[in-house]
Design an enzyme around this catalytic site. Sequence first.
Site, PDB file in Angstrom:
ATOM      1  N   GLY A  56      55.460   6.280  13.982  1.00  0.00           N
ATOM      2  CA  GLY A  56      56.854   6.606  13.676  1.00  0.00           C
ATOM      3  C   GLY A  56      57.776   5.447  14.007  1.00  0.00           C
ATOM      4  O   GLY A  56      58.896   5.631  14.491  1.00  0.00           O
ATOM      5  N   ALA A  57      57.314   4.231  13.697  1.00  0.00           N
ATOM      6  CA  ALA A  57      58.025   3.023  14.131  1.00  0.00           C
ATOM      7  C   ALA A  57      59.125   2.574  13.184  1.00  0.00           C
ATOM      8  O   ALA A  57      59.805   1.586  13.458  1.00  0.00           O
ATOM      9  CB  ALA A  57      57.024   1.879  14.316  1.00  0.00           C
ATOM     10  N   ALA A  83      62.003   3.912  12.411  1.00  0.00           N
ATOM     11  CA  ALA A  83      63.395   4.244  12.740  1.00  0.00           C
ATOM     12  C   ALA A  83      63.447   4.865  14.126  1.00  0.00           C
ATOM     13  O   ALA A  83      62.415   5.099  14.760  1.00  0.00           O
ATOM     14  CB  ALA A  83      63.966   5.222  11.702  1.00  0.00           C
ATOM     15  N   ARG A  88      55.158   5.878   7.654  1.00  0.00           N
ATOM     16  CA  ARG A  88      54.944   6.084   6.215  1.00  0.00           C
ATOM     17  C   ARG A  88      55.817   5.181   5.361  1.00  0.00           C
ATOM     18  O   ARG A  88      55.403   4.741   4.285  1.00  0.00           O
ATOM     19  CB  ARG A  88      55.222   7.546   5.855  1.00  0.00           C
ATOM     20  CG  ARG A  88      54.217   8.534   6.422  1.00  0.00           C
ATOM     21  CD  ARG A  88      54.631   9.957   6.117  1.00  0.00           C
ATOM     22  NE  ARG A  88      55.931  10.276   6.704  1.00  0.00           N
ATOM     23  CZ  ARG A  88      56.591  11.415   6.489  1.00  0.00           C
ATOM     24  NH1 ARG A  88      56.071  12.326   5.685  1.00  0.00           N
ATOM     25  NH2 ARG A  88      57.758  11.635   7.066  1.00  0.00           N
ATOM     26  N   ASP A 123      50.097   7.532   7.624  1.00  0.00           N
ATOM     27  CA  ASP A 123      50.613   8.896   7.742  1.00  0.00           C
ATOM     28  C   ASP A 123      49.788   9.606   8.810  1.00  0.00           C
ATOM     29  O   ASP A 123      48.592   9.849   8.624  1.00  0.00           O
ATOM     30  CB  ASP A 123      50.490   9.605   6.399  1.00  0.00           C
ATOM     31  CG  ASP A 123      51.037  11.028   6.417  1.00  0.00           C
ATOM     32  OD1 ASP A 123      51.397  11.519   7.504  1.00  0.00           O
ATOM     33  OD2 ASP A 123      51.094  11.642   5.337  1.00  0.00           O
ATOM     34  N   TYR A 159      58.870  24.278  16.957  1.00  0.00           N
ATOM     35  CA  TYR A 159      59.137  22.930  17.475  1.00  0.00           C
ATOM     36  C   TYR A 159      58.909  22.896  18.985  1.00  0.00           C
ATOM     37  O   TYR A 159      58.195  22.042  19.503  1.00  0.00           O
ATOM     38  CB  TYR A 159      60.564  22.481  17.161  1.00  0.00           C
ATOM     39  CG  TYR A 159      60.907  21.166  17.829  1.00  0.00           C
ATOM     40  CD1 TYR A 159      60.281  19.993  17.431  1.00  0.00           C
ATOM     41  CD2 TYR A 159      61.816  21.107  18.881  1.00  0.00           C
ATOM     42  CE1 TYR A 159      60.556  18.783  18.059  1.00  0.00           C
ATOM     43  CE2 TYR A 159      62.099  19.907  19.513  1.00  0.00           C
ATOM     44  CZ  TYR A 159      61.465  18.747  19.103  1.00  0.00           C
ATOM     45  OH  TYR A 159      61.730  17.554  19.733  1.00  0.00           O
ATOM     46  N   PRO A 175      62.639  13.814  26.284  1.00  0.00           N
ATOM     47  CA  PRO A 175      64.096  13.634  26.204  1.00  0.00           C
ATOM     48  C   PRO A 175      64.821  14.929  25.857  1.00  0.00           C
ATOM     49  O   PRO A 175      64.266  15.834  25.222  1.00  0.00           O
ATOM     50  CB  PRO A 175      64.268  12.608  25.078  1.00  0.00           C
ATOM     51  CG  PRO A 175      62.890  12.145  24.722  1.00  0.00           C
ATOM     52  CD  PRO A 175      61.969  13.226  25.129  1.00  0.00           C
ATOM     53  N   GLY A 176      66.085  14.976  26.254  1.00  0.00           N
ATOM     54  CA  GLY A 176      66.989  16.026  25.811  1.00  0.00           C
ATOM     55  C   GLY A 176      67.832  15.521  24.651  1.00  0.00           C
ATOM     56  O   GLY A 176      67.325  14.807  23.768  1.00  0.00           O
ATOM     57  N   GLU A 197      67.473   9.889  13.352  1.00  0.00           N
ATOM     58  CA  GLU A 197      67.473  10.776  12.190  1.00  0.00           C
ATOM     59  C   GLU A 197      67.074  12.203  12.555  1.00  0.00           C
ATOM     60  O   GLU A 197      66.952  13.059  11.679  1.00  0.00           O
ATOM     61  CB  GLU A 197      66.495  10.242  11.136  1.00  0.00           C
ATOM     62  CG  GLU A 197      66.827   8.855  10.618  1.00  0.00           C
ATOM     63  CD  GLU A 197      65.750   8.341   9.681  1.00  0.00           C
ATOM     64  OE1 GLU A 197      64.601   8.819   9.766  1.00  0.00           O
ATOM     65  OE2 GLU A 197      66.058   7.462   8.862  1.00  0.00           O
TER      66      GLU A 197
END
Length: 249
Positions: free
Chosen positions: A7-8, A10, A32, A54, A147, A177-178, A184
């Site tokens: 997931g690099a 963004a 992706r 992916d 989630y 994290p919170g 995004e």
Amino acid sequence: MIVFITGASAGFGAAMARTFVKNGHQVVLAARRKDRLDALAKELGESALPIAMDVTDKNSIEEALSMLPQSWRQIDVLINNAGLALNTKPAYEVPLEDWETMIATNIKGLVTMTHALLPAMVERGNGLVINIGSVAGRTPYPGGNVYGATKAFVEQFTLNLRADLAGTGVRATNIAPGLCGGTEFSNVRLRDDAAAAKVYEGTQPLTAEDIAETAYWIASLPPHVNINQIEMMPTCQGYGPLNIKRNLG
């Protein structure tokens, strides 16, 4: 040190890539969206290697890893960052496809990547897996349903990795994290940019750079130190009361 970040393209992933490269390390940029990866790699120079992948597709992961140049194959740090939230509706109104996508990305993709790289780390006697969880993995809230459940999996999986990895020299950490802005995350979740902006209205949330600095600190600690879990929130966020539905009519 060679760092592999999923997931690099963004958000947290791009910020972590910048931080590690800035501090003299090599980073494999996996995601992706190849156009974004290429732009980030151009910015970061020879210390960054973009690779389209992916995480929800095991064949895509295997192909991507097989394409790594020999000099990039000894991965010292795996950062399982690829993940997403979809929808905030109650469980009985959410399309099943949204649940399936979150499970495929947040759970299946994370364990597939870990399974692919962990044995070599154990064989060498060193390495680090950083999983990106969430406070939602421990604190339920209306609309969090699957989630939150996927992030609870991330936390428990990381702790169970710690149990298996004791004495191997390989470390594992969950960063949870919170409220975090400048990514995004809410745009993808709400599918509405205006609604996403309102999530952060009047707040000073965590930033992607805060998460990146935390990941770098963990990775730069002496090899005998393992950070099991870090839960992070901005000072504007805290814990609230239990959800109560009142019928006063």
